[in-house]
Design an enzyme around this catalytic site. Structure first.
Site, mmCIF file in Angstrom:
data_model
loop_
_atom_site.group_PDB
_atom_site.id
_atom_site.type_symbol
_atom_site.label_atom_id
_atom_site.label_comp_id
_atom_site.label_asym_id
_atom_site.label_seq_id
_atom_site.Cartn_x
_atom_site.Cartn_y
_atom_site.Cartn_z
ATOM 1 N N GLY A 147 27.428 9.542 63.130
ATOM 2 C CA GLY A 147 26.128 8.974 63.476
ATOM 3 C C GLY A 147 26.217 7.470 63.535
ATOM 4 O O GLY A 147 27.296 6.904 63.386
ATOM 5 N N TYR A 168 0.252 -11.913 70.989
ATOM 6 C CA TYR A 168 0.436 -11.108 69.784
ATOM 7 C C TYR A 168 1.781 -11.392 69.127
ATOM 8 O O TYR A 168 2.815 -11.446 69.789
ATOM 9 C CB TYR A 168 0.333 -9.623 70.121
ATOM 10 N N PRO A 209 13.714 6.984 50.068
ATOM 11 C CA PRO A 209 14.211 5.684 49.617
ATOM 12 C C PRO A 209 15.473 5.897 48.777
ATOM 13 O O PRO A 209 15.551 6.846 48.003
ATOM 14 C CB PRO A 209 13.075 5.138 48.742
ATOM 15 N N GLU A 268 39.259 9.264 61.423
ATOM 16 C CA GLU A 268 39.635 10.604 61.033
ATOM 17 C C GLU A 268 38.436 11.504 61.222
ATOM 18 O O GLU A 268 37.376 11.278 60.624
ATOM 19 C CB GLU A 268 40.069 10.611 59.570
#
Lengths: 248, 248
Positions: A60, A16, A106, A139
């Site tokens: 994040g 695959y 988007p 920071e």
DNA sequence: TCAATAGTGTCTTTCAGACAGTATATA
DNA sequence: TATATACTGTCTGAAAGACACTATTGA
């Protein structure tokens, strides 16, 4: 996890080849909350690179995706924990972490298509002291939610993410695991009330709150701790959350 | 959505090239619920291709990611609506759709790293009739949750996703927008009670349920409809949900 | 002694669960 | 007439909001 693959499927899989459709980047965004000085605070980092360099944003980063089928990379929760530790030094076990939802409009990142999985992280005030000065974030600062924080000035769509996280913490504060993650090891009735007031942004009647508190004691969620706390005038009894049922 | 990019950032963006880190595929998975014959049902499709060919799975598909910065593709909600229409023929507006959370454990798809955003979709029983025989799905069927459904036999990690979705619908049924999406245009007290009993998997006292129902009427959430329904013995009054406040 | 907080108790309202009872259809 | 269901009402207890009251400390 479904059933294991059959030998025929194993064979099929070897041959695959995934299609070459464009794929999005996936990140985790963290709303790290703490309560200090009777005030709900959220951790923001100042971006040092474009886009939005100089603006404040939720910490994040990218979810690590492995290069192969046998190594597909890290779990979403693992990515959240890793980013949290990289940006704040807070280790697994010292924080309460829960996924909120995914954000994927988007254009939310002007560079490319990015789908972000938002997490809420709860940090006890003692831990929160340590946070400033993580290795990665130049920071980083706790901002008082709804006070010295202009959410509309955040980078990306972090205003929406933060709003979602604030709603979440207000809804979930009654869960003792959530409240437990926001108070020090031991606390008085008034201190827990102060946390509730800070999070909800409303005052509670002391007598009525004490009644709910005592119900938590009789239900075994909270147990008395030795000693008394001498802060204001009359010394107050001290309590702690009982160890979670699941752990014992 | 933050501020618009500065001219300097626009310039920077033109020269920016995203790194060549591996990226995951992102899909949406749908738990399409309906209530028929006093029974909570969820839509499953039988997979026709490997992996797990022949097994039942939640409908879903890949989120379309655009090829460029100016065309980043479709929103997550849009992807969910599109997949829902492709696989069931149900159009936006005829269904209630809400995101649950993201699932991204490595290995959940043996082909490659796939992160899935799970949605719950609620379909009124009249609509549910139309579903069977969508253009895409060869074989699609509503299964009674917890009855003729062996969740552990589902493909991928859809057992987890479904479990999450079932918890969600049980929690949220009191929201009139959720309940509204599961009943026909008009309904009797007993019919709404049957929906609650099917979803919660528990019986409700008819008198007590009627009391809650009447409170919703006095609160203006439900209004009386003309006529009466003659089903069993004594004809019953008929009601409908009031149009949502936000729409008027 | 006074001000402030700790801690207790009361009154009222709301709502859920259990359950009895009446009314009105169809078979 | 019988029975099933629509529909009404009552009793109880849990819990929240408003608020009055006592107790104990530090200043």
């Amino acid at each position: 996890m479904a059933r294991p693959l059959t030998p025929a499927e194993q064979e099929w899989l070897k041959r695959y080849e995934p299609g070459e459709w464009p794929r999005p980047s996936v990140t985790v965004d963290l709303a790290v909350f703490t309560v200090r000085d009777a005030d709900l605070k959220v951790l923001l980092v100042r971006r040092k690179e474009p886009p939005y360099a100089g603006l404040w944003a939720l910490p994040g980063g990218f979810v690590r995706v492995g290069p192969s089928r046998s190594d597909q990379g890290e779990d979403l929760d693992a990515a959240a924990h890793r980013e949290l530790e990289e940006e704040t030094g807070l280790r697994r076990g010292t924080v309460f972490l829960e996924q909120l939802r995914a954000f994927g409009a988007p254009g939310r990142d002007p560079r490319m298509r990015v789908i972000s999985v938002a997490y809420a992280a709860l940090v006890a005030p003692e831990q929160a002291m340590v946070v400033v000065g993580g290795s990665d974030a130049a920071e980083a600062r706790f901002f008082s939610v709804g006070q010295d924080l202009d959410a509309s000035a955040l980078a990306f769509d972090h205003e929406q993410v933060l709003s979602c996280a604030v709603q979440w913490i207000r809804r979930r504060l009654n869960d003792s695991a959530v409240a437990c993650a926001l108070v020090p090891e031991t606390f008085t009735v008034a201190e827990l009330r102060a946390v509730h007031e800070a999070v909800q942004g409303a005052t509670h009647d002391p007598g009525n709150f004490r009644r709910r508190f005592k119900r938590m004691v009789t239900d075994g969620l909270i147990v008395q701790a030795p000693g008394r706390r001498h802060t204001g005038t009359k010394p107050a009894r001290v309590y702690r959350f009982a160890p979670a049922r699941g752990e014992a």
